[in-house]
Design a protein around this motif. Sequence first.
Motif, PDB file in Angstrom:
ATOM      1  N   TRP A  95      38.427  22.392  95.353  1.00  0.00           N
ATOM      2  CA  TRP A  95      37.925  22.049  94.001  1.00  0.00           C
ATOM      3  C   TRP A  95      38.946  21.688  92.865  1.00  0.00           C
ATOM      4  CZ3 TRP A  95      34.354  20.106  91.280  1.00  0.00           C
ATOM      5  CH2 TRP A  95      34.134  20.490  90.080  1.00  0.00           C
ATOM      6  N   GLY A  96      40.098  22.452  92.863  1.00  0.00           N
ATOM      7  CA  GLY A  96      41.001  21.831  91.979  1.00  0.00           C
ATOM      8  C   GLY A  96      41.770  20.580  92.378  1.00  0.00           C
ATOM      9  N   LEU A  97      41.970  20.505  93.581  1.00  0.00           N
ATOM     10  CA  LEU A  97      42.686  18.999  94.140  1.00  0.00           C
ATOM     11  C   LEU A  97      41.676  17.994  93.825  1.00  0.00           C
ATOM     12  CD1 LEU A  97      44.966  17.912  95.462  1.00  0.00           C
ATOM     13  CD2 LEU A  97      43.649  18.334  97.589  1.00  0.00           C
ATOM     14  N   TYR A  98      40.333  18.068  93.934  1.00  0.00           N
ATOM     15  CA  TYR A  98      39.452  17.106  93.651  1.00  0.00           C
ATOM     16  C   TYR A  98      39.539  16.788  92.241  1.00  0.00           C
ATOM     17  CZ  TYR A  98      35.104  14.892  92.354  1.00  0.00           C
ATOM     18  OH  TYR A  98      34.214  13.932  91.894  1.00  0.00           O
ATOM     19  N   LEU A  99      39.307  17.609  91.273  1.00  0.00           N
ATOM     20  CA  LEU A  99      39.410  17.317  89.999  1.00  0.00           C
ATOM     21  C   LEU A  99      40.869  16.699  89.445  1.00  0.00           C
ATOM     22  CD1 LEU A  99      37.369  20.346  88.035  1.00  0.00           C
ATOM     23  CD2 LEU A  99      36.710  17.968  88.523  1.00  0.00           C
ATOM     24  N   SER A 100      41.664  17.380  90.063  1.00  0.00           N
ATOM     25  CA  SER A 100      42.961  16.713  89.655  1.00  0.00           C
ATOM     26  C   SER A 100      43.202  15.262  89.868  1.00  0.00           C
ATOM     27  CB  SER A 100      44.214  17.413  90.477  1.00  0.00           C
ATOM     28  OG  SER A 100      44.197  18.813  89.825  1.00  0.00           O
ATOM     29  N   ALA A 101      42.793  14.947  91.379  1.00  0.00           N
ATOM     30  CA  ALA A 101      42.950  13.593  91.691  1.00  0.00           C
ATOM     31  C   ALA A 101      42.117  12.448  90.837  1.00  0.00           C
ATOM     32  CB  ALA A 101      42.523  13.615  93.257  1.00  0.00           C
ATOM     33  N   ILE A 102      40.806  12.810  91.095  1.00  0.00           N
ATOM     34  CA  ILE A 102      39.694  12.087  90.045  1.00  0.00           C
ATOM     35  C   ILE A 102      40.232  12.060  88.614  1.00  0.00           C
ATOM     36  CG2 ILE A 102      38.078  13.627  89.263  1.00  0.00           C
ATOM     37  CD1 ILE A 102      37.351  10.326  91.055  1.00  0.00           C
ATOM     38  N   MET A 147      34.043  18.940  83.265  1.00  0.00           N
ATOM     39  CA  MET A 147      33.869  19.853  84.567  1.00  0.00           C
ATOM     40  C   MET A 147      35.014  20.889  84.170  1.00  0.00           C
ATOM     41  SD  MET A 147      32.656  17.522  87.387  1.00  0.00           S
ATOM     42  CE  MET A 147      31.334  16.237  87.298  1.00  0.00           C
ATOM     43  N   TRP A 148      36.191  20.230  84.263  1.00  0.00           N
ATOM     44  CA  TRP A 148      37.640  20.901  84.177  1.00  0.00           C
ATOM     45  C   TRP A 148      37.555  21.977  83.249  1.00  0.00           C
ATOM     46  CZ3 TRP A 148      41.584  21.198  80.593  1.00  0.00           C
ATOM     47  CH2 TRP A 148      42.748  21.721  81.299  1.00  0.00           C
ATOM     48  N   GLY A 149      37.136  21.693  81.981  1.00  0.00           N
ATOM     49  CA  GLY A 149      37.071  22.731  80.958  1.00  0.00           C
ATOM     50  C   GLY A 149      36.018  23.794  80.894  1.00  0.00           C
ATOM     51  N   ASN A 150      35.111  23.651  81.806  1.00  0.00           N
ATOM     52  CA  ASN A 150      33.842  24.576  81.874  1.00  0.00           C
ATOM     53  C   ASN A 150      34.362  26.006  81.909  1.00  0.00           C
ATOM     54  OD1 ASN A 150      31.454  25.964  83.450  1.00  0.00           O
ATOM     55  ND2 ASN A 150      30.646  24.025  82.295  1.00  0.00           N
ATOM     56  N   ASP A 151      33.992  26.809  81.309  1.00  0.00           N
ATOM     57  CA  ASP A 151      34.317  28.039  81.307  1.00  0.00           C
ATOM     58  C   ASP A 151      33.906  29.114  82.648  1.00  0.00           C
ATOM     59  OD1 ASP A 151      35.644  28.103  79.119  1.00  0.00           O
ATOM     60  OD2 ASP A 151      33.781  28.854  77.802  1.00  0.00           O
ATOM     61  N   VAL A 161      47.882  20.576  86.679  1.00  0.00           N
ATOM     62  CA  VAL A 161      48.076  19.346  87.431  1.00  0.00           C
ATOM     63  C   VAL A 161      47.546  18.136  86.531  1.00  0.00           C
ATOM     64  CG1 VAL A 161      47.957  18.005  89.364  1.00  0.00           C
ATOM     65  CG2 VAL A 161      48.511  20.169  89.691  1.00  0.00           C
ATOM     66  N   PRO A 162      46.404  18.032  86.231  1.00  0.00           N
ATOM     67  CA  PRO A 162      45.890  16.957  85.443  1.00  0.00           C
ATOM     68  C   PRO A 162      46.783  16.716  83.932  1.00  0.00           C
ATOM     69  CG  PRO A 162      44.016  18.092  86.236  1.00  0.00           C
ATOM     70  CD  PRO A 162      45.236  18.834  86.407  1.00  0.00           C
ATOM     71  N   LEU A 163      46.883  17.940  83.230  1.00  0.00           N
ATOM     72  CA  LEU A 163      47.753  17.897  82.200  1.00  0.00           C
ATOM     73  C   LEU A 163      49.320  17.143  82.313  1.00  0.00           C
ATOM     74  CD1 LEU A 163      46.666  21.284  80.538  1.00  0.00           C
ATOM     75  CD2 LEU A 163      45.573  19.088  80.304  1.00  0.00           C
ATOM     76  N   TRP A 221      47.908  13.400  73.555  1.00  0.00           N
ATOM     77  CA  TRP A 221      46.692  14.121  73.820  1.00  0.00           C
ATOM     78  C   TRP A 221      46.987  15.054  74.969  1.00  0.00           C
ATOM     79  CZ3 TRP A 221      41.602  14.319  72.239  1.00  0.00           C
ATOM     80  CH2 TRP A 221      40.714  15.034  73.277  1.00  0.00           C
ATOM     81  N   HIS A 222      47.777  14.963  76.004  1.00  0.00           N
ATOM     82  CA  HIS A 222      48.077  15.872  77.080  1.00  0.00           C
ATOM     83  C   HIS A 222      49.295  16.857  76.587  1.00  0.00           C
ATOM     84  CE1 HIS A 222      45.746  12.789  79.329  1.00  0.00           C
ATOM     85  NE2 HIS A 222      45.637  13.633  80.149  1.00  0.00           N
ATOM     86  N   TRP A 223      50.229  16.331  75.900  1.00  0.00           N
ATOM     87  CA  TRP A 223      51.459  17.196  75.797  1.00  0.00           C
ATOM     88  C   TRP A 223      51.056  18.195  74.369  1.00  0.00           C
ATOM     89  CZ3 TRP A 223      55.361  18.286  78.420  1.00  0.00           C
ATOM     90  CH2 TRP A 223      56.620  19.035  77.822  1.00  0.00           C
ATOM     91  N   VAL A 224      50.238  17.565  73.526  1.00  0.00           N
ATOM     92  CA  VAL A 224      50.252  18.372  72.148  1.00  0.00           C
ATOM     93  C   VAL A 224      48.869  18.848  72.200  1.00  0.00           C
ATOM     94  CG1 VAL A 224      50.406  18.583  69.644  1.00  0.00           C
ATOM     95  CG2 VAL A 224      51.944  16.958  70.865  1.00  0.00           C
ATOM     96  N   ARG A 225      47.778  18.073  72.244  1.00  0.00           N
ATOM     97  CA  ARG A 225      46.405  18.410  72.115  1.00  0.00           C
ATOM     98  C   ARG A 225      46.094  19.434  73.143  1.00  0.00           C
ATOM     99  NH1 ARG A 225      41.869  19.759  71.949  1.00  0.00           N
ATOM    100  NH2 ARG A 225      40.252  18.993  70.973  1.00  0.00           N
TER     101      ARG A 225
END
Length: 538
Positions: A95-102, A147-151, A161-163, A221-225
């Motif tokens: 699940w984490g690999l899929y979200l990271s890749a997409i 989806m990645w940020g869903n609690d 990884v995405p960040l 966006w990724h580094w600060v936000r």
Amino acid sequence: MSAVQAPVAPAPRSAQGTVRRLIVYSILFVLVVIAATGISGLIGRLLETRPQFAEGAGGLALSLAFSLIAGPLAVVLWWFLWRRLDGPDRSSVAWGLYLSAIAVVSLVTFTTALLGTAADLVRGTWSPEALATGISWLVVWVLHRMMWGNDRKGPLRLTAVPLVLGAAYGLVVAVTGAVRTLEPVFGEALLPADAQIGSRWWSSALQALVWAVGGAAIWWWHWVRERARMLRDGFAAVVLVIVGVLGAAAVTLGGLGASLFVALRAAFDRSDPWPVLLDPLPLAVAAASVGGIVWLYHGRIAQQRSDAVRSAARLVEAGIGLIAAASGIGVVVNALLASLTAPLAGDDARTLLLGGIAAIVVGAPIWWVAWQPLRVAADAGTTGRRVYLVAVFGVSAVVAIVALLVVGYRIFEFVLDGGGGGLIERIRAPFGLLLATALVAAYHFAIWRRDRGTAPPSARARMIDRVILVSAGEAGALAEAIESATGASVTRWTRAGDEAAAAAAPATVVEALAGVTGRRVLVVAGPGDRVEVIPLAE
């Protein structure tokens, strides 16, 4: 006996579950890519205002097939998987690999398309296909970011990884765009009138500025936000050292070396006309300026990290300086040998000599400051330093062997054939490389042997090879303490439901590990100061 053998059954089920997740998430990834491609094709046809570029029925049929077949299948499969994300599937790597890749694929695709569209508009051209691609993949990125940020259903593995990759990608785009923006500006300012690019130099600068601003926005966006700068260990530390320190140092030294080479040629070698001689200068100055800023920033960030990250940053700086200096030595030897051949090679030998001197002047001080050869290394015997020494020695030894083989081949070719140039002319390039790499290999092999003798006992003989740490909360300091005390590699696992809890005290865990031996050791830290150390069987 049957009661004893019954518990063996769960292993195949676990393996089957892992394979199932990998397969279904791979299928979902492919369906999403196909559906996004089809939708972008349909949007592109709606935005196309140029009849001469309109595709025929075949293109429309393909876009409809991709959209109306792959799209619904992707939605149905996603709905089936989304319902199951309350149990083991949420904590799976798949699940984490899929979200990271997409997330990374969609980010790169939509930003490249949209920034390319904006750059084309600055140039005065219209690219509806690129805009359509950017719109469709932007939607994909937004949906998967939600989806990645869903609690309740967001991934528990590979969450950083995405960040980290997003910040690294934005940094690369921003640096490339900034260099390309400054290149025509410096060209207009530094080059003589007969060597300047033309009256529309500002057009290429504005197009590159679009990419620079877009890349900076992605990075911010990724580094600060998204707070990627707060990630300190693991994959984030590796990317910081490789992209932020090593990559920026390579760009900076390349720019400085090229600038110095042009300056030396302008002073001592004017065999080419001024436009040709000064042509590399704008790009070199731009690369040195932008790379230096990025290197300085990430170097300071690395100094605020753990001892391992600081040591790794220093070692890669020493490595890039060593590569530049060793290359310069090889080129200088090549030039000196070339000066012994026919007089027609005089100008070529002078140019080679100046290039080698520029590489040495730029690389040697960086290596000296980062490596500090006259001081006793405080990190002697550490894993990072050992890996660096072995890697440098191994690579330089391999290159030296290859260069030696080439020299031998050239000598035998000269003896057996005898025609087509002198012996020195044949071997001067590989011989210079052989001499430089042999010196590098010998020096680092000697340093490696010296470190083995001066390293503390804990660094020379490890009692534990690997520690699996199970703890609550952020356990970065705890992992560093274990690695420093035992020299073992540490794999961190976080207790489910205790992500925000405080980790156990490092001193308590290190004390519990005293006297423990084994290839693999499981350490369960917490709750509170409770520590359990379990040596694992082979």
